[in-house]
Design a protein around this motif. Structure first.
Motif, PDB file in Angstrom:
ATOM      1  N   GLY A 111      22.625  -4.210 -11.439  1.00 31.00           N
ATOM      2  CA  GLY A 111      23.084  -3.171 -12.355  1.00 31.00           C
ATOM      3  C   GLY A 111      24.252  -2.344 -11.871  1.00 31.00           C
ATOM      4  O   GLY A 111      24.466  -1.236 -12.316  1.00 31.00           O
ATOM      5  N   GLY A 112      25.038  -2.874 -10.936  1.00 28.42           N
ATOM      6  CA  GLY A 112      26.167  -2.113 -10.427  1.00 28.42           C
ATOM      7  C   GLY A 112      25.730  -1.201  -9.301  1.00 28.42           C
ATOM      8  O   GLY A 112      24.749  -0.486  -9.401  1.00 28.42           O
ATOM      9  N   ARG A 113      26.482  -1.204  -8.209  1.00 31.04           N
ATOM     10  CA  ARG A 113      26.052  -0.458  -7.040  1.00 31.04           C
ATOM     11  C   ARG A 113      25.959   1.044  -7.301  1.00 31.04           C
ATOM     12  O   ARG A 113      25.003   1.696  -6.912  1.00 31.04           O
ATOM     13  CB  ARG A 113      27.022  -0.709  -5.881  1.00 31.04           C
ATOM     14  N   VAL A 114      26.929   1.602  -8.000  1.00 30.13           N
ATOM     15  CA  VAL A 114      26.913   3.053  -8.212  1.00 30.13           C
ATOM     16  C   VAL A 114      25.716   3.458  -9.054  1.00 30.13           C
ATOM     17  O   VAL A 114      25.000   4.397  -8.741  1.00 30.13           O
ATOM     18  CB  VAL A 114      28.224   3.502  -8.890  1.00 30.13           C
ATOM     19  N   ALA A 115      25.476   2.714 -10.142  1.00 28.67           N
ATOM     20  CA  ALA A 115      24.349   3.061 -11.005  1.00 28.67           C
ATOM     21  C   ALA A 115      23.029   2.898 -10.271  1.00 28.67           C
ATOM     22  O   ALA A 115      22.108   3.680 -10.434  1.00 28.67           O
ATOM     23  CB  ALA A 115      24.372   2.184 -12.255  1.00 28.67           C
ATOM     24  N   ALA A 116      22.932   1.873  -9.441  1.00 32.69           N
ATOM     25  CA  ALA A 116      21.692   1.612  -8.723  1.00 32.69           C
ATOM     26  C   ALA A 116      21.386   2.723  -7.725  1.00 32.69           C
ATOM     27  O   ALA A 116      20.240   3.069  -7.485  1.00 32.69           O
ATOM     28  CB  ALA A 116      21.782   0.272  -7.998  1.00 32.69           C
ATOM     29  N   GLU A 117      22.423   3.298  -7.149  1.00 26.25           N
ATOM     30  CA  GLU A 117      22.197   4.360  -6.188  1.00 26.25           C
ATOM     31  C   GLU A 117      21.839   5.666  -6.885  1.00 26.25           C
ATOM     32  O   GLU A 117      21.328   6.595  -6.285  1.00 26.25           O
ATOM     33  CB  GLU A 117      23.459   4.559  -5.329  1.00 26.25           C
ATOM     34  N   GLY A 118      22.171   5.741  -8.193  1.00 26.36           N
ATOM     35  CA  GLY A 118      21.763   6.903  -8.968  1.00 26.36           C
ATOM     36  C   GLY A 118      22.532   8.165  -8.661  1.00 26.36           C
ATOM     37  O   GLY A 118      22.057   9.267  -8.880  1.00 26.36           O
ATOM     38  N   ASN A 119      23.761   8.041  -8.150  1.00 29.47           N
ATOM     39  CA  ASN A 119      24.532   9.259  -7.933  1.00 29.47           C
ATOM     40  C   ASN A 119      25.990   9.004  -8.296  1.00 29.47           C
ATOM     41  O   ASN A 119      26.486   7.900  -8.229  1.00 29.47           O
ATOM     42  CB  ASN A 119      24.449   9.718  -6.461  1.00 29.47           C
ATOM     43  N   GLY A 120      26.654  10.051  -8.714  1.00 33.12           N
ATOM     44  CA  GLY A 120      28.068   9.964  -8.995  1.00 33.12           C
ATOM     45  C   GLY A 120      28.418   9.251 -10.287  1.00 33.12           C
ATOM     46  O   GLY A 120      29.576   8.997 -10.555  1.00 33.12           O
ATOM     47  N   VAL A 121      27.438   8.894 -11.106  1.00 36.88           N
ATOM     48  CA  VAL A 121      27.733   8.179 -12.339  1.00 36.88           C
ATOM     49  C   VAL A 121      28.338   9.145 -13.346  1.00 36.88           C
ATOM     50  O   VAL A 121      27.858  10.259 -13.535  1.00 36.88           O
ATOM     51  CB  VAL A 121      26.460   7.529 -12.912  1.00 36.88           C
ATOM     52  N   ASP A 122      29.392   8.708 -14.008  1.00 37.39           N
ATOM     53  CA  ASP A 122      30.064   9.529 -15.003  1.00 37.39           C
ATOM     54  C   ASP A 122      29.213   9.591 -16.260  1.00 37.39           C
ATOM     55  O   ASP A 122      29.047   8.596 -16.960  1.00 37.39           O
ATOM     56  CB  ASP A 122      31.431   8.896 -15.303  1.00 37.39           C
ATOM     57  N   GLU A 123      28.674  10.770 -16.559  1.00 39.72           N
ATOM     58  CA  GLU A 123      27.743  10.899 -17.671  1.00 39.72           C
ATOM     59  C   GLU A 123      28.403  10.694 -19.025  1.00 39.72           C
ATOM     60  O   GLU A 123      27.731  10.511 -20.039  1.00 39.72           O
ATOM     61  CB  GLU A 123      27.058  12.280 -17.643  1.00 39.72           C
ATOM     62  N   THR A 124      29.733  10.738 -19.082  1.00 40.17           N
ATOM     63  CA  THR A 124      30.415  10.555 -20.362  1.00 40.17           C
ATOM     64  C   THR A 124      30.627   9.085 -20.704  1.00 40.17           C
ATOM     65  O   THR A 124      31.103   8.773 -21.787  1.00 40.17           O
ATOM     66  CB  THR A 124      31.787  11.258 -20.345  1.00 40.17           C
ATOM     67  N   MET A 125      30.272   8.185 -19.808  1.00 44.54           N
ATOM     68  CA  MET A 125      30.452   6.759 -20.061  1.00 44.54           C
ATOM     69  C   MET A 125      29.291   6.225 -20.893  1.00 44.54           C
ATOM     70  O   MET A 125      28.176   6.725 -20.825  1.00 44.54           O
ATOM     71  CB  MET A 125      30.580   5.989 -18.740  1.00 44.54           C
ATOM     72  N   SER A 126      29.563   5.178 -21.668  1.00 41.16           N
ATOM     73  CA  SER A 126      28.549   4.623 -22.553  1.00 41.16           C
ATOM     74  C   SER A 126      27.888   3.401 -21.935  1.00 41.16           C
ATOM     75  O   SER A 126      28.383   2.822 -20.965  1.00 41.16           O
ATOM     76  CB  SER A 126      29.190   4.227 -23.883  1.00 41.16           C
ATOM     77  N   ASP A 127      26.768   2.997 -22.530  1.00 42.05           N
ATOM     78  CA  ASP A 127      26.075   1.798 -22.063  1.00 42.05           C
ATOM     79  C   ASP A 127      26.926   0.550 -22.247  1.00 42.05           C
ATOM     80  O   ASP A 127      26.724  -0.453 -21.564  1.00 42.05           O
ATOM     81  CB  ASP A 127      24.751   1.628 -22.823  1.00 42.05           C
ATOM     82  N   ASP A 128      27.888   0.613 -23.161  1.00 42.37           N
ATOM     83  CA  ASP A 128      28.759  -0.538 -23.390  1.00 42.37           C
ATOM     84  C   ASP A 128      29.629  -0.842 -22.177  1.00 42.37           C
ATOM     85  O   ASP A 128      30.154  -1.940 -22.038  1.00 42.37           O
ATOM     86  CB  ASP A 128      29.676  -0.275 -24.598  1.00 42.37           C
ATOM     87  N   ASP A 129      29.796   0.147 -21.297  1.00 43.38           N
ATOM     88  CA  ASP A 129      30.617  -0.045 -20.101  1.00 43.38           C
ATOM     89  C   ASP A 129      29.864  -0.766 -18.987  1.00 43.38           C
ATOM     90  O   ASP A 129      30.480  -1.296 -18.056  1.00 43.38           O
ATOM     91  CB  ASP A 129      31.102   1.305 -19.558  1.00 43.38           C
ATOM     92  N   GLU A 130      28.539  -0.763 -19.048  1.00 41.05           N
ATOM     93  CA  GLU A 130      27.725  -1.289 -17.951  1.00 41.05           C
ATOM     94  C   GLU A 130      28.051  -2.738 -17.579  1.00 41.05           C
ATOM     95  O   GLU A 130      28.156  -3.054 -16.392  1.00 41.05           O
ATOM     96  CB  GLU A 130      26.243  -1.142 -18.283  1.00 41.05           C
ATOM     97  N   PRO A 131      28.229  -3.671 -18.531  1.00 41.89           N
ATOM     98  CA  PRO A 131      28.543  -5.054 -18.133  1.00 41.89           C
ATOM     99  C   PRO A 131      29.811  -5.154 -17.291  1.00 41.89           C
ATOM    100  O   PRO A 131      29.866  -5.949 -16.338  1.00 41.89           O
ATOM    101  CB  PRO A 131      28.709  -5.772 -19.477  1.00 41.89           C
ATOM    102  N   PHE A 132      30.808  -4.338 -17.608  1.00 40.34           N
ATOM    103  CA  PHE A 132      32.071  -4.414 -16.886  1.00 40.34           C
ATOM    104  C   PHE A 132      31.942  -3.811 -15.489  1.00 40.34           C
ATOM    105  O   PHE A 132      32.609  -4.244 -14.541  1.00 40.34           O
ATOM    106  CB  PHE A 132      33.164  -3.728 -17.697  1.00 40.34           C
ATOM    107  N   ARG A 133      31.079  -2.818 -15.352  1.00 39.94           N
ATOM    108  CA  ARG A 133      30.789  -2.265 -14.026  1.00 39.94           C
ATOM    109  C   ARG A 133      30.088  -3.321 -13.161  1.00 39.94           C
ATOM    110  O   ARG A 133      30.391  -3.487 -11.985  1.00 39.94           O
ATOM    111  CB  ARG A 133      29.903  -1.022 -14.165  1.00 39.94           C
ATOM    112  N   ILE A 134      29.155  -4.032 -13.759  1.00 40.43           N
ATOM    113  CA  ILE A 134      28.440  -5.093 -13.041  1.00 40.43           C
ATOM    114  C   ILE A 134      29.409  -6.199 -12.619  1.00 40.43           C
ATOM    115  O   ILE A 134      29.366  -6.691 -11.479  1.00 40.43           O
ATOM    116  CB  ILE A 134      27.321  -5.672 -13.930  1.00 40.43           C
TER     117      ILE A 134
END
Length: 416
Positions: A163-186
């Motif tokens: 699920g992307g290193r940043v999201a997995a660590e649970g910190n620093g994620v930009d709260e204004t980003m949408s779930d549609d961005d997740e595949p590209f982060r991965i």
């Protein structure tokens, strides 16, 4: 005395690989060229670097010690022709128009234009934007377009629970980003993992069996969607042009991977570091006062950051360079960062420097094919950030650690 901008840049390099800033700063002592036991020759002079880039009779990009050798192990020996043979010249000639400014500007507007407009809107609304996280998604979108992947393809191929290193660590994620961005982060994280397998190849580009197996697995995943995209792609895309040129789908997939990987970490690194440099140096105020200097800000960003900080070549035949005798089988490391930063600190009013030219993109017939695309993407991001006509401030920053290409983990900004 170190400036704030220089201090952050050196700290960022050290976070990626602890020995890196010492090598690059001390590398200036190698000017014009100096031999280091077990590692080979180091070059810190722009004229000597360009001489080596243009001497194809004595230097190779596909022999041990150079990038082509690394890639040949991962996707096949056929890349030797793509890198250095007749196929290299023919391919560059036939796809050159795809990388002209008009085409790259249109591509950027189509692929990441809406995301850039969202960044402008979020900032204008008083939001805090994590440029590091946004950059990973922007680059992930570009990569997916290049290799023909849709979000569903990405989720299916990389569904390993990471699920992307940043999201997995649970910190620093930009709260204004949408779930549609997740595949590209991965997708970005997996491309970065492939790039990071290059850590430890300073002395040799021969991969150990475990790293080689992982590299081939990642490369296969990245190219999995290419066959279908190859058949449907428009002729104004890279894959579509490869089909029209008669390049078979295997080689088209390999080319797509090479271009995607070459422009992923380096571009994301340049994006985030550009914003940090503008802030830390105070040059954002000069840019707001003279917006016509935006192309110069992009050029200065590429000079100072030089994301491809070191470029390898192997010596294929004995040759004399700058009064030194280089022997066949030896390695050469061109210290791109050291050469470019010898010019001075980041200044958007700095005039064009003929000695370095675009050395951050390499040189000779291997000058980065996507150079104009990089300019288009960085310029468009800078336009989005300066659209409000107000300076920004950094409210949080963290460096990304243990990575081959130094960059920011988090760089949160808001309009001042």
């Amino acid at each position: 005395m170190l400036t704030t901008a220089r201090r952050h840049e050196l700290a960022l390099l050290a976070a990626g690989q602890p020995w890196l800033p010492a090598l690059l700063v001390a590398g200036r002592l190698a000017r014009p060229i100096r031999k280091v036991p077990t590692l080979g020759w180091f070059v810190a002079d722009p004229a000597v670097a360009r001489q080596i880039y243009n001497d194809h009779a004595h230097f190779s990009i596909v022999s041990e010690g150079a990038a082509g050798h690394w890639w040949a192990q991962v996707i096949g020996d056929w890349v030797e022709d793509l890198f250095e043979g007749q196929g290299h010249t023919e391919l560059r000639t036939k796809v050159r128009d795809l990388f002209a400014a008009k085409h790259t500007d249109d591509l950027v507007a189509r692929v990441i234009g809406p995301a850039l407009k969202q960044i402008s809107a979020d900032l204008a609304a008083g939001g805090t934007v994590d440029i590091a996280e946004r950059a990973r998604v922007l680059v992930g979108r570009s990569v997916s377009d290049l290799v023909g992947m849709e979000p569903a393809d990405i989720r299916a191929l990389f569904a390993e629970g990471e699920g992307g290193r940043v999201a997995a660590e649970g910190n620093g994620v930009d709260e204004t980003m949408s779930d549609d961005d997740e595949p590209f982060r991965i997708l970005f994280d997996h491309v970065e993992e492939l790039v990071n397998l290059g850590i430890g190849t300073m002395a040799s580009t021969t991969l150990d069996p475990v790293a080689l197996e992982r590299a081939r697995t990642l490369a296969a995943k990245l190219s999995a969607a290419v066959p279908a995209a190859y058949e449907r792609a428009d002729g104004n895309t890279t894959l579509g042009r490869c089909r029209e040129l008669g390049l078979d789908v295997q080689h088209a997939a390999g080319l797509a991977i090479l271009m995607a990987v070459a422009g992923t970490d380096t571009l994301a690194s340049a994006m985030t570091r550009m914003i940090a440099l503008l802030h830390d140096s105070g040059e954002q105020h000069a840019l707001l006062a003279a917006p016509d200097r935006l192309p110069d800000a992009v050029r200065e960003t590429l000079r100072v950051t030089s994301p491809a900080y070191l470029v390898g070549r192997s010596v294929t035949a004995d040759v004399e360079i700058a009064g030194r005798q280089l022997r066949a089988g030896e390695h050469v490391k061109i210290l791109t960062w050291s050469i470019n930063n010898a010019v001075g600190d980041f200044k958007i009013h700095r005039d064009y420097v003929p000695e370095t030219r675009q050395l951050w993109f390499g040189g000779g017939r291997h000058l980065c094919l996507g150079a104009q695309l990089v300019h288009s993407e960085l310029g468009s991001l800078l336009e989005a950030l300066t659209a409000a006509g107000r300076p920004f401030e950094i409210v949080e920053r963290r460096y990304r650690r243990k990575v081959f290409i130094p960059t920011y983990e988090t760089l949160r900004i808001r309009l001042a």
